[in-house]
Design an enzyme around this catalytic site. Structure first.
Site, mmCIF file in Angstrom:
data_model
loop_
_atom_site.group_PDB
_atom_site.id
_atom_site.type_symbol
_atom_site.label_atom_id
_atom_site.label_comp_id
_atom_site.label_asym_id
_atom_site.label_seq_id
_atom_site.Cartn_x
_atom_site.Cartn_y
_atom_site.Cartn_z
ATOM 1 N N CYS A 124 57.218 35.053 45.180
ATOM 2 C CA CYS A 124 56.717 36.428 45.158
ATOM 3 C C CYS A 124 57.949 37.311 45.117
ATOM 4 C CB CYS A 124 55.864 36.748 46.384
ATOM 5 S SG CYS A 124 55.267 38.463 46.374
ATOM 6 N N CYS A 127 57.549 40.781 47.454
ATOM 7 C CA CYS A 127 57.408 40.719 48.918
ATOM 8 C C CYS A 127 57.220 39.266 49.337
ATOM 9 C CB CYS A 127 56.263 41.607 49.391
ATOM 10 S SG CYS A 127 54.712 41.342 48.503
ATOM 11 N N SER A 128 56.032 38.905 49.813
ATOM 12 C CA SER A 128 55.825 37.517 50.252
ATOM 13 C C SER A 128 54.364 37.117 50.126
ATOM 14 C CB SER A 128 56.294 37.342 51.702
ATOM 15 O OG SER A 128 55.619 38.256 52.555
ATOM 16 N N CYS A 129 53.718 37.509 49.027
ATOM 17 C CA CYS A 129 52.323 37.141 48.806
ATOM 18 C C CYS A 129 52.202 35.620 48.768
ATOM 19 C CB CYS A 129 51.818 37.746 47.502
ATOM 20 S SG CYS A 129 51.796 39.552 47.505
#
Length: 224
Positions: A124, A127-129
């Site tokens: 991702c 961000c950190s999906c």
């Protein structure tokens, strides 16, 4: 959703900050993150916003009962059941829903299949999906800036940092998760596992191989 060819630098401002240090140097990130989480938890607990016991139960559920175990079950079933494999690749959300653990996080889940000619990796970049309900808690390195940038511009180098060296002839495809679409990798089934039960096959599946930064364990890694 977007896919990046591992041999080319994708466009986009969020890839403009180069990171020259290796992923292997992220150990300090983990310690810093742990300290920040503990400090935040302490503040929220003191103000009465968080019940530590309830928080511990939630974390324990994702780390042990959910963890990557749901994803491992789906992968093992896909290895053993051709019909489920087709369903998983056509509509992962619906397929994992038949196993009873789909949720809002998995509303737009896409499964991408590794083959002898193609290796997939998930990142991702913004961000950190991450598909929590299928893979459990995201590892710290998945959220780190070095991984998020280098996975796109140097996927072979990132794989090497994780101890995975692939032949040059194998194409590497990098999939960029978003808030709307999340990915899981269907890894190659290890040889020598013909006739294995789904439960035994699931023991070969790791979180990293479902992100694409690792391979499934070999048949010899599981006791007879």
């Amino acid at each position: 959703m977007s896919q990046h060819d591992g041999d080319h630098h994708p466009d986009g401002d969020h890839h403009g900050d180069p990171h020259h240090h290796a992923l292997g140097a992220h150990g300090s990130d983990l310690s810093e993150m742990q300290l920040r989480v503990r400090a935040l938890e302490s503040i929220l607990t003191e103000k009465g916003y968080v019940d530590p016991a309830a928080l511990d139960r939630i974390i324990e559920a994702y780390e042990t009962r959910i963890g990557p175990h749901n994803g491992a079950r789906a992968v093992a079933k896909a290895w053993a059941d051709p019909a489920f494999k087709r369903a998983l690749l056509e509509d992962a959300t619906a397929a994992v829903g038949t196993l009873g653990f789909a949720s809002r996080v998995g509303d737009h889940l896409v499964a991408v299949e590794n083959t002898p000619h193609v290796h997939n990796m998930v990142v991702c970049t913004l961000c950190s999906c991450y598909p929590w309900e299928v893979l459990g808690l995201p590892p710290t390195w998945y959220k780190s800036a070095p991984y998020r940038s280098r996975a796109v511009i140097d996927p072979r180098g990132v794989l090497a940092d994780f101890g995975v060296t692939l032949p040059a002839a194998i194409e590497i495809r990098v999939w960029d998760s978003t808030a709307e679409t999340r990915f899981m990798v269907l890894p190659l089934r290890p040889p020598g596992t013909e006739g294995w039960s789904e439960e035994k096959l699931a023991a070969l599946v790791t979180r990293d191989c479902m992100i694409g930064t690792g391979l499934a364990k070999s048949a010899g890694a599981v006791a007879p």
